[in-house]
Design a protein around this motif. Structure first.
Motif, PDB file in Angstrom:
ATOM      1  N   HIS A 179       0.686  -1.129   0.147  1.00 16.06           N
ATOM      2  CA  HIS A 179      -0.114  -0.111   0.001  1.00 16.06           C
ATOM      3  C   HIS A 179       0.951   1.265   0.012  1.00 16.06           C
ATOM      4  CE1 HIS A 179      -3.911  -1.539   0.149  1.00 16.06           C
ATOM      5  NE2 HIS A 179      -3.654  -2.475   1.039  1.00 16.06           N
ATOM      6  N   ASP A 180       1.983   1.184   0.742  1.00 15.91           N
ATOM      7  CA  ASP A 180       2.714   2.562   0.942  1.00 15.91           C
ATOM      8  C   ASP A 180       4.086   2.687   0.253  1.00 15.91           C
ATOM      9  OD1 ASP A 180       0.790   3.046   2.778  1.00 15.91           O
ATOM     10  OD2 ASP A 180       2.081   2.745   4.569  1.00 15.91           O
ATOM     11  N   ALA A 181       4.643   1.694  -0.568  1.00 15.39           N
ATOM     12  CA  ALA A 181       5.824   1.827  -1.035  1.00 15.39           C
ATOM     13  C   ALA A 181       5.543   1.575  -2.720  1.00 15.39           C
ATOM     14  CB  ALA A 181       6.496   0.746  -0.850  1.00 15.39           C
ATOM     15  N   LEU A 182       6.494   2.035  -3.365  1.00 20.59           N
ATOM     16  CA  LEU A 182       6.251   1.764  -4.856  1.00 20.59           C
ATOM     17  C   LEU A 182       6.400   0.539  -5.436  1.00 20.59           C
ATOM     18  CD1 LEU A 182       6.252   3.553  -7.569  1.00 20.59           C
ATOM     19  CD2 LEU A 182       8.875   3.449  -7.620  1.00 20.59           C
ATOM     20  N   ASP A 231      15.374  -2.119  14.618  1.00 17.07           N
ATOM     21  CA  ASP A 231      14.203  -3.172  14.486  1.00 17.07           C
ATOM     22  C   ASP A 231      13.179  -2.541  13.641  1.00 17.07           C
ATOM     23  OD1 ASP A 231      12.792  -1.872  16.261  1.00 17.07           O
ATOM     24  OD2 ASP A 231      12.785  -3.224  17.921  1.00 17.07           O
ATOM     25  N   ALA A 232      11.952  -3.108  13.575  1.00 16.76           N
ATOM     26  CA  ALA A 232      11.016  -2.888  12.540  1.00 16.76           C
ATOM     27  C   ALA A 232      10.205  -1.538  13.454  1.00 16.76           C
ATOM     28  CB  ALA A 232      10.049  -4.123  12.411  1.00 16.76           C
ATOM     29  N   LEU A 245      15.541  -3.733  10.247  1.00 17.00           N
ATOM     30  CA  LEU A 245      15.278  -2.995   9.237  1.00 17.00           C
ATOM     31  C   LEU A 245      16.332  -2.150   8.951  1.00 17.00           C
ATOM     32  CD1 LEU A 245      13.310  -1.257   7.509  1.00 17.00           C
ATOM     33  CD2 LEU A 245      12.812   0.219   9.448  1.00 17.00           C
ATOM     34  N   ALA A 246      16.840  -2.231   7.549  1.00 16.69           N
ATOM     35  CA  ALA A 246      17.582  -1.375   7.107  1.00 16.69           C
ATOM     36  C   ALA A 246      17.289  -0.603   5.952  1.00 16.69           C
ATOM     37  CB  ALA A 246      19.070  -2.281   6.410  1.00 16.69           C
ATOM     38  N   ALA A 247      17.519   0.860   6.227  1.00 22.13           N
ATOM     39  CA  ALA A 247      16.810   1.591   5.523  1.00 22.13           C
ATOM     40  C   ALA A 247      17.601   2.902   5.056  1.00 22.13           C
ATOM     41  CB  ALA A 247      15.613   2.275   5.791  1.00 22.13           C
ATOM     42  N   GLN A 252      13.410   5.886   6.628  1.00 22.05           N
ATOM     43  CA  GLN A 252      13.584   5.082   7.611  1.00 22.05           C
ATOM     44  C   GLN A 252      12.252   5.363   8.401  1.00 22.05           C
ATOM     45  OE1 GLN A 252      14.386   5.544  11.289  1.00 22.05           O
ATOM     46  NE2 GLN A 252      14.904   3.560  11.665  1.00 22.05           N
ATOM     47  N   ALA A 253      11.860   6.592   8.709  1.00 21.48           N
ATOM     48  CA  ALA A 253      10.891   6.823   9.619  1.00 21.48           C
ATOM     49  C   ALA A 253       9.560   6.220   9.041  1.00 21.48           C
ATOM     50  CB  ALA A 253      10.929   8.302   9.735  1.00 21.48           C
ATOM     51  N   GLU A 254       9.046   6.674   7.687  1.00 20.55           N
ATOM     52  CA  GLU A 254       8.102   6.222   7.065  1.00 20.55           C
ATOM     53  C   GLU A 254       8.003   4.601   7.092  1.00 20.55           C
ATOM     54  OE1 GLU A 254       6.161   8.426   3.607  1.00 20.55           O
ATOM     55  OE2 GLU A 254       8.382   8.862   3.360  1.00 20.55           O
ATOM     56  N   ALA A 255       9.175   3.775   6.858  1.00 16.09           N
ATOM     57  CA  ALA A 255       9.261   2.380   6.953  1.00 16.09           C
ATOM     58  C   ALA A 255       8.678   1.851   8.446  1.00 16.09           C
ATOM     59  CB  ALA A 255      10.357   2.135   6.637  1.00 16.09           C
ATOM     60  N   VAL A 256       9.154   2.503   9.228  1.00 16.16           N
ATOM     61  CA  VAL A 256       8.993   2.195  10.633  1.00 16.16           C
ATOM     62  C   VAL A 256       7.542   2.355  10.915  1.00 16.16           C
ATOM     63  CG1 VAL A 256       9.071   2.705  13.113  1.00 16.16           C
ATOM     64  CG2 VAL A 256      11.018   2.420  11.671  1.00 16.16           C
TER      65      VAL A 256
END
Length: 265
Positions: A179-182, A231-232, A245-247, A252-256
């Motif tokens: 939903h959130d990533a390309l 971490d996630a 999590l590696a970003a 990074q903040a959006e992925a979390v």
């Protein structure tokens, strides 16, 4: 020996093991039972370890050796070699090109030196703590992407016998990222996603559970390339963490946030 000498000798050992596996790569290896599969996987591991173990032990005689590549959790204090002799071993057996050889020196649960070699492309990724990350000798830098909506992200299956709670968490996280990533990529092995994060080719990688040998090489490469490891949920990551999590810093903040939403869904 100096750190540079240790790195060069580790590179030679990992490349030699990679050459051995390259000689073994080709047609799909057939198996009819789980025992036959385990035998084929072990044959690859043993062939590479026969080269890696004596050479790496000679380089650091006092460093202990992680015997099981699928083990996770914190290590006892001191130096350890964390090695995956055939990262993506199942791909190797199936004639799929995504596999590698890795060796990481860990000191008090912190990776301090790593080498990842991809024999089919002759690519070698290296990092030393505090000295940067490199691809075939050229500096690596994570991407400058600042929006998860414009990001290519990836995840990996930690192991085939994962607990149902973990597999459901993985599935929920993939749905949330769709939903959130390309673009969302899902494949093994983890290390090859992580070298792509370090190289700026993809923007984030996450995984639940996972072995030290899957995550420690990439953790050092991504950190030294300017990325962020947590971490996630955004907490500091250690080998004892339940997620990874590696970003790139910009996402990074959006992925979390996305992974945290998946956790409570």
């Amino acid at each position: 020996m100096t750190t540079d000498e240790l790195l060069e000798n580790t590179i030679e050992a990992v490349r030699s093991a990679g050459s051995e596996l390259l000689d073994r790569f080709g047609p799909v290896v057939r198996y009819e039972t789980f025992d036959q599969l385990m035998t084929a996987l072990a044959a690859n591991d043993d062939a590479a370890l026969a080269i890696l173990r004596p050479r790496l032990t000679e380089l650091r005689p006092d460093a202990r050796w992680v015997e099981e590549e699928l083990d996770g959790g914190a290590l006892p204090p001191g130096e350890w070699w964390v090695v995956d002799p055939a990262e993506g071993n199942i791909n190797h057996l199936r004639g799929i090109p995504e596999w590698a050889v890795t060796a990481t020196l860990v000191r008090d649960n912190q990776p301090v030196l790593t080498v990842v070699h991809v024999p089919l492309t002759a690519d070698t990724y290296t990092a030393v703590a505090g000295a940067g990350a490199f691809w075939n000798g050229q500096p690596l830098h994570v991407s400058q992407t600042s929006s998860l909506a414009l990001s290519v992200v990836a995840t990996s299956q930690a192991r085939p016998d994962e607990a149902e709670a973990v597999t459901r968490r993985v599935g929920g996280s993939i749905t949330a990222m769709l939903h959130d990533a390309l673009v969302v990529r899902t494949s093994v092995p983890a290390t090859l996603h992580l070298v792509n994060v370090a190289a700026g080719r993809i923007d984030a990688f996450w995984q639940y559970a996972g072995a030290r040998a899957d995550l420690l090489p990439g953790a050092l490469l991504v950190t030294e390339a300017g990325g962020r490891i947590s971490d996630a949920e955004g907490n500091d990551w250690t080998p004892a963490s339940e997620s990874f999590l590696a970003a790139a810093p910009g996402v990074q903040a959006e992925a979390v946030s996305t992974l945290s939403k998946a956790l409570v869904a």
